[in-house]
Design an enzyme around this catalytic site. Sequence first.
Site, PDB file in Angstrom:
ATOM      1  N   CYS A 143      28.766 -15.743  13.757  1.00  0.00           N
ATOM      2  CA  CYS A 143      28.546 -15.029  12.491  1.00  0.00           C
ATOM      3  C   CYS A 143      27.865 -13.692  12.778  1.00  0.00           C
ATOM      4  O   CYS A 143      26.887 -13.634  13.523  1.00  0.00           O
ATOM      5  CB  CYS A 143      27.656 -15.888  11.584  1.00  0.00           C
ATOM      6  SG  CYS A 143      27.131 -15.031  10.085  1.00  0.00           S
ATOM      7  N   HIS A 184      41.534 -17.048  -5.673  1.00  0.00           N
ATOM      8  CA  HIS A 184      41.670 -18.036  -4.594  1.00  0.00           C
ATOM      9  C   HIS A 184      41.192 -17.496  -3.246  1.00  0.00           C
ATOM     10  O   HIS A 184      41.530 -18.058  -2.206  1.00  0.00           O
ATOM     11  CB  HIS A 184      43.127 -18.519  -4.484  1.00  0.00           C
ATOM     12  CG  HIS A 184      43.542 -19.427  -5.601  1.00  0.00           C
ATOM     13  ND1 HIS A 184      44.849 -19.802  -5.831  1.00  0.00           N
ATOM     14  CD2 HIS A 184      42.817 -20.046  -6.569  1.00  0.00           C
ATOM     15  CE1 HIS A 184      44.910 -20.601  -6.878  1.00  0.00           C
ATOM     16  NE2 HIS A 184      43.689 -20.758  -7.350  1.00  0.00           N
TER      17      HIS A 184
HETATM   18  P1  OAD Z   1      54.466 -21.127  -5.723  1.00  0.00           P
HETATM   19  O1  OAD Z   1      55.124 -21.098  -4.382  1.00  0.00           O
HETATM   20  O2  OAD Z   1      54.081 -22.448  -6.255  1.00  0.00           O
HETATM   21  O3  OAD Z   1      55.416 -20.437  -6.802  1.00  0.00           O
HETATM   22  C1  OAD Z   1      55.977 -19.185  -6.607  1.00  0.00           C
HETATM   23  C2  OAD Z   1      56.807 -18.815  -7.833  1.00  0.00           C
HETATM   24  O4  OAD Z   1      57.325 -17.518  -7.633  1.00  0.00           O
HETATM   25  C3  OAD Z   1      57.996 -19.741  -8.088  1.00  0.00           C
HETATM   26  O5  OAD Z   1      58.043 -20.118  -9.462  1.00  0.00           O
HETATM   27  C4  OAD Z   1      59.207 -18.888  -7.710  1.00  0.00           C
HETATM   28  O6  OAD Z   1      60.352 -19.164  -8.517  1.00  0.00           O
HETATM   29  C5  OAD Z   1      58.700 -17.487  -7.989  1.00  0.00           C
HETATM   30  N1  OAD Z   1      59.344 -16.450  -7.188  1.00  0.00           N
HETATM   31  C6  OAD Z   1      59.785 -16.516  -5.909  1.00  0.00           C
HETATM   32  N2  OAD Z   1      60.301 -15.350  -5.510  1.00  0.00           N
HETATM   33  C7  OAD Z   1      60.192 -14.494  -6.560  1.00  0.00           C
HETATM   34  C8  OAD Z   1      60.534 -13.124  -6.781  1.00  0.00           C
HETATM   35  N3  OAD Z   1      61.115 -12.395  -5.839  1.00  0.00           N
HETATM   36  N4  OAD Z   1      60.271 -12.589  -8.000  1.00  0.00           N
HETATM   37  C9  OAD Z   1      59.688 -13.333  -8.978  1.00  0.00           C
HETATM   38  N5  OAD Z   1      59.331 -14.618  -8.822  1.00  0.00           N
HETATM   39  C10 OAD Z   1      59.565 -15.201  -7.641  1.00  0.00           C
HETATM   40  O7  OAD Z   1      53.202 -20.135  -5.635  1.00  0.00           O
HETATM   41  P2  OAD Z   1      51.969 -20.004  -6.630  1.00  0.00           P
HETATM   42  O8  OAD Z   1      52.341 -20.381  -8.010  1.00  0.00           O
HETATM   43  O9  OAD Z   1      51.368 -18.671  -6.408  1.00  0.00           O
HETATM   44  O10 OAD Z   1      46.608 -21.971  -3.683  1.00  0.00           O
HETATM   45  O11 OAD Z   1      50.980 -21.097  -6.042  1.00  0.00           O
HETATM   46  C11 OAD Z   1      49.723 -21.281  -6.647  1.00  0.00           C
HETATM   47  C12 OAD Z   1      48.728 -21.726  -5.630  1.00  0.00           C
HETATM   48  O12 OAD Z   1      49.220 -22.872  -4.949  1.00  0.00           O
HETATM   49  C13 OAD Z   1      48.468 -20.733  -4.508  1.00  0.00           C
HETATM   50  O13 OAD Z   1      47.530 -19.737  -4.864  1.00  0.00           O
HETATM   51  C14 OAD Z   1      47.965 -21.597  -3.409  1.00  0.00           C
HETATM   52  C15 OAD Z   1      48.920 -22.756  -3.542  1.00  0.00           C
HETATM   53  O14 OAD Z   1      48.460 -23.973  -3.102  1.00  0.00           O
HETATM   54  C16 OAD Z   1      45.769 -22.227  -2.659  1.00  0.00           C
HETATM   55  O15 OAD Z   1      46.096 -22.179  -1.488  1.00  0.00           O
HETATM   56  C17 OAD Z   1      44.390 -22.558  -3.094  1.00  0.00           C
END
Ligand code: OAD
Length: 238
Positions: free
Chosen positions: A138, A111
Amino acid sequence: MTHPTNIVILTGAGISAESGIQTFRASDGLWHNHRIEEVATPQGFAKNPALVHEFYNARRQQLRDPAVQPNAAHLALVRLEREHSGNVLIVTQNVDDLHERAGSDNLLHMHGELNKIRCNHCGTGYECQEDIGTHTACNHCGKTGGMRPHIVWFREMPLYMDTIETALLNCDLFISIGTSGNVYPAAGFVEVARNNGAHTLELNLDPSSNSGLFHKSINGLASKIVPAFVESLLSHTI
Ligand code: OAD
């Protein structure tokens, strides 16, 4: 589970949460205070580039906060990469630099990266740890008004997809850490790997949206469950 050779690890915001970086979908997460349409789409950038620069400048600045450091989960993945006899590839959805600061080498930022910017005029991308804006010129073509964060926005194509797909088809263990499983194509990696015979494991604070697709799910803080898993894998006790 037989001892794996090729391991692919998908990481998400949850692995960096204990380093002080907000996740996206928690009740205090980034997408509760900011509208995705406004700050994370090409259309939002075209409409209000100053607002988008402000959002990513703040996040880039946060990486320079001395309190933001890799945690035990990032470090455990470095240990795995160094001590596992086979291949370990980390595919991260995160745009922070904590995996590389911890010492991971075999790493793909699907990403994009907060510490990189690129020019919409000439296409050149380069490292940048400073604030940028519509006035930023740039380094390559000298034009202003074209610099953007090197971030994959919604409706844009994630990076390195060919390499990632090849790795998924060839892995015998796929691990997903700290991601809610809401954003594709990353959320679909588990099925690609599993359909090709890999063992699949989720390490997350709570069950994700696609938890049921994994052979096994372990819930808890990444700083605890990732080092414990790495230890058991390296000592052949699982
Ligand atoms: P999310 O915020 O959707 O999910 C984070 C996950 O991490 C959740 O399931 C939480 O339960 C878990 N979590 C939180 N704290 C934790 C900890 N200490 N240990 C283990 N797990 C924990 O974030 P992503 O799944 O990364 O994209 O989001 C995916 C994408 O959505 C991102 O890359 C971003 C966003 O929109 C873009 O910006 C293009």
